[in-house]
Write a protein that holds these residues in place. Structure first.
Motif, PDB file in Angstrom:
ATOM      1  N   LEU A  40       0.824  -1.210   0.000  1.00 41.57           N
ATOM      2  CA  LEU A  40       0.000   0.000   0.000  1.00 41.57           C
ATOM      3  C   LEU A  40       0.860   1.263   0.000  1.00 41.57           C
ATOM      4  N   ILE A  41       1.941   1.233   0.763  1.00 42.27           N
ATOM      5  CA  ILE A  41       2.856   2.381   0.795  1.00 42.27           C
ATOM      6  C   ILE A  41       3.462   2.599  -0.590  1.00 42.27           C
ATOM      7  N   VAL A  42       3.824   1.505  -1.258  1.00 47.72           N
ATOM      8  CA  VAL A  42       4.369   1.608  -2.612  1.00 47.72           C
ATOM      9  C   VAL A  42       3.347   2.236  -3.550  1.00 47.72           C
ATOM     10  N   LEU A  43       2.106   1.809  -3.458  1.00 46.30           N
ATOM     11  CA  LEU A  43       1.065   2.369  -4.320  1.00 46.30           C
ATOM     12  C   LEU A  43       0.870   3.861  -4.073  1.00 46.30           C
ATOM     13  N   ILE A  44       0.909   4.265  -2.814  1.00 45.52           N
ATOM     14  CA  ILE A  44       0.735   5.682  -2.481  1.00 45.52           C
ATOM     15  C   ILE A  44       1.901   6.509  -3.002  1.00 45.52           C
TER      16      ILE A  44
END
Length: 57
Positions: A40-44
């Motif tokens: 999720l952090i990567v996507l953000i």
């Protein structure tokens, strides 16, 4: 200012690729589960980078 947005977006894009590599490869080596939070952090980070690159164009 547009050049700053573009360059910052490129850096965030590169950082997201590094984080994604670490989030997937490290758990595979340690025989653990892949963290959904890391993905999720990567996507953000990727999304913010893409928006900044687009804003800089």
């Amino acid at each position: 200012m547009k050049k700053l947005y573009t360059e910052t977006g490129k850096y965030l894009y590169d950082i997201s690729k590094i984080i994604l590599g670490l989030a997937i490869i490290t758990p595979m080596i340690k025989d653990e589960q892949i963290s959904i939070l890391a993905i999720l952090i990567v996507l953000i980070v990727f999304s913010v980078g893409a928006v900044l690159i687009k804003k800089g164009e």
